[in-house]
Design a protein around this motif. Structure first.
Motif, PDB file in Angstrom:
ATOM      1  N   PHE A  62       0.823  -1.208   0.000  1.00 45.14           N
ATOM      2  CA  PHE A  62       0.000   0.000   0.000  1.00 45.14           C
ATOM      3  C   PHE A  62       0.862   1.265   0.000  1.00 45.14           C
ATOM      4  CE2 PHE A  62      -3.371  -2.843   2.029  1.00 45.14           C
ATOM      5  CZ  PHE A  62      -4.005  -3.057   0.808  1.00 45.14           C
ATOM      6  N   GLU A  63       2.044   1.203   0.578  1.00 46.48           N
ATOM      7  CA  GLU A  63       2.981   2.326   0.478  1.00 46.48           C
ATOM      8  C   GLU A  63       3.446   2.513  -0.970  1.00 46.48           C
ATOM      9  OE1 GLU A  63       6.064   1.365   3.216  1.00 46.48           O
ATOM     10  OE2 GLU A  63       4.825   1.773   4.995  1.00 46.48           O
ATOM     11  N   GLN A  64       3.695   1.406  -1.662  1.00 45.64           N
ATOM     12  CA  GLN A  64       4.075   1.480  -3.078  1.00 45.64           C
ATOM     13  C   GLN A  64       2.976   2.155  -3.893  1.00 45.64           C
ATOM     14  OE1 GLN A  64       4.842  -2.355  -4.885  1.00 45.64           O
ATOM     15  NE2 GLN A  64       4.859  -1.520  -6.968  1.00 45.64           N
ATOM     16  N   LEU A  65       1.730   1.784  -3.626  1.00 47.34           N
ATOM     17  CA  LEU A  65       0.608   2.379  -4.358  1.00 47.34           C
ATOM     18  C   LEU A  65       0.403   3.838  -3.974  1.00 47.34           C
ATOM     19  CD1 LEU A  65      -1.840  -0.642  -4.182  1.00 47.34           C
ATOM     20  CD2 LEU A  65      -0.604   0.180  -6.195  1.00 47.34           C
ATOM     21  N   ALA A  66       0.563   4.156  -2.693  1.00 51.10           N
ATOM     22  CA  ALA A  66       0.428   5.543  -2.261  1.00 51.10           C
ATOM     23  C   ALA A  66       1.437   6.436  -2.970  1.00 51.10           C
ATOM     24  CB  ALA A  66       0.595   5.645  -0.746  1.00 51.10           C
ATOM     25  N   ALA A  67       2.652   5.915  -3.164  1.00 54.67           N
ATOM     26  CA  ALA A  67       3.688   6.691  -3.847  1.00 54.67           C
ATOM     27  C   ALA A  67       3.343   6.929  -5.311  1.00 54.67           C
ATOM     28  CB  ALA A  67       5.031   5.970  -3.741  1.00 54.67           C
ATOM     29  N   MET A  68       2.471   6.097  -5.866  1.00 51.37           N
ATOM     30  CA  MET A  68       2.066   6.243  -7.268  1.00 51.37           C
ATOM     31  C   MET A  68       0.857   7.161  -7.429  1.00 51.37           C
ATOM     32  SD  MET A  68       2.563   2.195  -8.227  1.00 51.37           S
ATOM     33  CE  MET A  68       1.306   2.251  -9.504  1.00 51.37           C
ATOM     34  N   LEU A  93      -7.510   8.270  -4.981  1.00 49.34           N
ATOM     35  CA  LEU A  93      -8.422   7.289  -4.404  1.00 49.34           C
ATOM     36  C   LEU A  93      -7.933   5.871  -4.648  1.00 49.34           C
ATOM     37  CD1 LEU A  93     -11.666   8.818  -5.948  1.00 49.34           C
ATOM     38  CD2 LEU A  93     -10.801   9.249  -3.646  1.00 49.34           C
ATOM     39  N   LEU A  94      -8.240   4.985  -3.708  1.00 51.59           N
ATOM     40  CA  LEU A  94      -8.040   3.543  -3.882  1.00 51.59           C
ATOM     41  C   LEU A  94      -9.312   2.861  -3.413  1.00 51.59           C
ATOM     42  CD1 LEU A  94      -4.984   1.345  -2.916  1.00 51.59           C
ATOM     43  CD2 LEU A  94      -7.296   0.719  -2.135  1.00 51.59           C
ATOM     44  N   THR A  95      -9.864   2.001  -4.257  1.00 48.35           N
ATOM     45  CA  THR A  95     -11.057   1.246  -3.869  1.00 48.35           C
ATOM     46  C   THR A  95     -10.759  -0.244  -3.931  1.00 48.35           C
ATOM     47  OG1 THR A  95     -11.979   1.247  -6.119  1.00 48.35           O
ATOM     48  CG2 THR A  95     -12.651   3.032  -4.648  1.00 48.35           C
ATOM     49  N   THR A  96     -11.368  -0.988  -3.008  1.00 50.23           N
ATOM     50  CA  THR A  96     -11.200  -2.437  -2.977  1.00 50.23           C
ATOM     51  C   THR A  96     -12.422  -3.083  -2.340  1.00 50.23           C
ATOM     52  OG1 THR A  96      -9.734  -4.260  -2.320  1.00 50.23           O
ATOM     53  CG2 THR A  96      -9.988  -2.457  -0.751  1.00 50.23           C
ATOM     54  N   TYR A  97     -12.638  -4.324  -2.719  1.00 48.31           N
ATOM     55  CA  TYR A  97     -13.787  -5.073  -2.208  1.00 48.31           C
ATOM     56  C   TYR A  97     -13.561  -5.607  -0.800  1.00 48.31           C
ATOM     57  CZ  TYR A  97     -10.828  -9.052  -3.241  1.00 48.31           C
ATOM     58  OH  TYR A  97      -9.772  -9.924  -3.255  1.00 48.31           O
ATOM     59  N   CYS A  98     -12.317  -5.659  -0.342  1.00 46.97           N
ATOM     60  CA  CYS A  98     -11.973  -6.286   0.930  1.00 46.97           C
ATOM     61  C   CYS A  98     -12.004  -5.264   2.060  1.00 46.97           C
ATOM     62  CB  CYS A  98     -10.597  -6.941   0.858  1.00 46.97           C
ATOM     63  SG  CYS A  98     -10.134  -7.809   2.378  1.00 46.97           S
ATOM     64  N   ASN A 123      -3.610  -1.499   7.508  1.00 44.94           N
ATOM     65  CA  ASN A 123      -2.441  -1.431   6.635  1.00 44.94           C
ATOM     66  C   ASN A 123      -2.533  -0.237   5.682  1.00 44.94           C
ATOM     67  OD1 ASN A 123      -1.430  -3.678   7.870  1.00 44.94           O
ATOM     68  ND2 ASN A 123      -1.887  -5.101   6.195  1.00 44.94           N
ATOM     69  N   LEU A 124      -3.725   0.053   5.211  1.00 41.14           N
ATOM     70  CA  LEU A 124      -3.916   1.247   4.377  1.00 41.14           C
ATOM     71  C   LEU A 124      -3.629   2.511   5.182  1.00 41.14           C
ATOM     72  CD1 LEU A 124      -7.127   0.149   2.466  1.00 41.14           C
ATOM     73  CD2 LEU A 124      -5.019   0.921   1.353  1.00 41.14           C
ATOM     74  N   GLN A 125      -4.124   2.574   6.382  1.00 44.66           N
ATOM     75  CA  GLN A 125      -3.885   3.746   7.232  1.00 44.66           C
ATOM     76  C   GLN A 125      -2.391   3.911   7.515  1.00 44.66           C
ATOM     77  OE1 GLN A 125      -6.554   2.503  10.365  1.00 44.66           O
ATOM     78  NE2 GLN A 125      -8.146   3.969   9.742  1.00 44.66           N
ATOM     79  N   ALA A 126      -1.707   2.801   7.762  1.00 45.44           N
ATOM     80  CA  ALA A 126      -0.260   2.865   8.019  1.00 45.44           C
ATOM     81  C   ALA A 126       0.507   3.363   6.807  1.00 45.44           C
ATOM     82  CB  ALA A 126       0.259   1.485   8.430  1.00 45.44           C
ATOM     83  N   ALA A 127      -0.063   3.171   5.622  1.00 38.51           N
ATOM     84  CA  ALA A 127       0.591   3.600   4.385  1.00 38.51           C
ATOM     85  C   ALA A 127       0.250   5.038   4.005  1.00 38.51           C
ATOM     86  CB  ALA A 127       0.224   2.660   3.242  1.00 38.51           C
ATOM     87  N   GLY A 128      -0.548   5.718   4.825  1.00 39.58           N
ATOM     88  CA  GLY A 128      -0.838   7.127   4.570  1.00 39.58           C
ATOM     89  C   GLY A 128      -2.171   7.406   3.923  1.00 39.58           C
ATOM     90  N   PHE A 129      -3.142   6.506   4.130  1.00 42.36           N
ATOM     91  CA  PHE A 129      -4.487   6.703   3.587  1.00 42.36           C
ATOM     92  C   PHE A 129      -5.479   6.996   4.705  1.00 42.36           C
ATOM     93  CE2 PHE A 129      -2.552   4.049   0.277  1.00 42.36           C
ATOM     94  CZ  PHE A 129      -3.045   4.603  -0.899  1.00 42.36           C
ATOM     95  N   ARG A 130      -6.475   7.795   4.382  1.00 43.48           N
ATOM     96  CA  ARG A 130      -7.679   7.871   5.202  1.00 43.48           C
ATOM     97  C   ARG A 130      -8.685   6.898   4.612  1.00 43.48           C
ATOM     98  NH1 ARG A 130     -12.301  10.844   4.470  1.00 43.48           N
ATOM     99  NH2 ARG A 130     -11.308  12.222   2.935  1.00 43.48           N
ATOM    100  N   VAL A 131      -9.256   6.046   5.448  1.00 43.44           N
ATOM    101  CA  VAL A 131     -10.063   4.930   4.952  1.00 43.44           C
ATOM    102  C   VAL A 131     -11.533   5.126   5.308  1.00 43.44           C
ATOM    103  CG1 VAL A 131     -10.372   2.424   4.957  1.00 43.44           C
ATOM    104  CG2 VAL A 131      -8.067   3.397   5.184  1.00 43.44           C
ATOM    105  N   ILE A 149      -8.351   7.333   0.705  1.00 41.45           N
ATOM    106  CA  ILE A 149      -7.925   8.598   0.105  1.00 41.45           C
ATOM    107  C   ILE A 149      -6.509   8.889   0.582  1.00 41.45           C
ATOM    108  CG2 ILE A 149      -8.364  11.078  -0.102  1.00 41.45           C
ATOM    109  CD1 ILE A 149     -11.186   8.808   1.003  1.00 41.45           C
ATOM    110  N   LYS A 150      -5.604   9.141  -0.369  1.00 41.97           N
ATOM    111  CA  LYS A 150      -4.236   9.440   0.010  1.00 41.97           C
ATOM    112  C   LYS A 150      -4.157  10.790   0.698  1.00 41.97           C
ATOM    113  CE  LYS A 150       0.429  10.229  -1.729  1.00 41.97           C
ATOM    114  NZ  LYS A 150       1.334  10.283  -2.893  1.00 41.97           N
ATOM    115  N   LEU A 151      -3.540  10.833   1.871  1.00 47.02           N
ATOM    116  CA  LEU A 151      -3.381  12.068   2.605  1.00 47.02           C
ATOM    117  C   LEU A 151      -2.168  12.857   2.069  1.00 47.02           C
ATOM    118  CD1 LEU A 151      -3.964  10.646   6.185  1.00 47.02           C
ATOM    119  CD2 LEU A 151      -5.609  11.882   4.763  1.00 47.02           C
ATOM    120  N   GLY A 152      -2.172  14.147   2.309  1.00 46.93           N
ATOM    121  CA  GLY A 152      -1.022  14.954   1.909  1.00 46.93           C
ATOM    122  C   GLY A 152      -1.105  15.486   0.497  1.00 46.93           C
TER     123      GLY A 152
END
Length: 226
Positions: free
Chosen positions: A174-180, A186-191, A199-207, A223-226
């Motif tokens: 998720f850190e790799q994706l946040a950097a992209m 935005l990132l959406t997922t079914y899970c 894990n998303l929050q640890a990577a810098g997302f608001r969930v 949603i990626k923060l920053g």
């Protein structure tokens, strides 16, 4: 864990809403919900992802983890056509579906479309225009090995479930994706498992949790923060 030396075996199945999916016997996973492939993709990736991106961004760049059946790409293309909003689409797929299987998927029939063959037959590792408002780059390989200078404002995270591919649901991925992603992307997922949210929050997302499709109480939008 999948044996990389073993040939992947799969078969077409029909889901509850009449749309196709694929069952992968190697991973013991379906590519889409058996309760409705089409309604799952429409809810998770189009309604919560693309339509929100249309509202928030002037240019739309989409990254998909798991090209799979091509359903998410097809729905995105059709939305781009309907809205006349250009979309640049990049997808990563480590285990491409054989072309003969892709031709037995029924998405074009259900959606009154003719684009699915073009999506599957598009060359790998080369960007092409599929329509005047939709271009596509498919990378054949693992997400962990994918590198790009491009930035995206929307990620469809459609890997197999964590029990089948735990290596793809980690803070590092998720850190790799946040950097992209652009800030606010935005990132959406079914899970919606608790540790996926953490894990998303640890990577810098608001969930955010949102109501899911049939038989799925909640899905996630981050949603990626920053």
């Amino acid at each position: 864990m999948r044996n990389p030396e073993k040939k992947t075996e799969s078969r077409i199945v029909l889901t509850a809403d009449g749309s196709s999916s694929v069952y992968n016997s190697d991973f013991d996973q379906h590519y889409h919900s058996i309760f409705g492939a089409l309604q799952e993709s429409q809810r998770v990736f189009i309604e919560l992802g693309l339509q929100t991106a249309f509202e928030r961004f002037s240019e739309i760049t989409v990254f998909e983890m798991g090209f799979g059946t091509g359903l998410n790409a097809l729905l995105t293309l059709l939305e781009a056509e309907k809205a006349q909003r250009p979309v640049s689409y990049t997808a990563v797929e480590a285990f491409p579906l054989p072309l003969d299987e892709s031709r037995r998927l029924n998405f074009d029939q259900l959606l009154d479309s003719q684009f699915l063959p073009a999506l599957h037959e598009a060359p790998w590792n080369e960007r092409i225009a599929v329509s005047p408002v939709f271009d596509l780059f498919k990378y054949e390989g693992r997400l962990q090995d994918f590198r790009t200078e491009n930035r995206f404002n929307l990620v469809y995270f459609d890997a197999f479930a964590p029990e089948a591919q735990p290596e793809l649901w980690t803070p590092e991925i998720f850190e790799q994706l946040a950097a992209m992603l652009h800030p606010g992307g935005l990132l959406t997922t079914y899970c919606s498992k608790g540790y996926v949210k953490r894990n998303l929050q640890a990577a810098g997302f608001r969930v955010e949790k949102h109501p899911g499709p049939a038989r799925k109480r909640e899905v996630l939008r981050a949603i990626k923060l920053g």
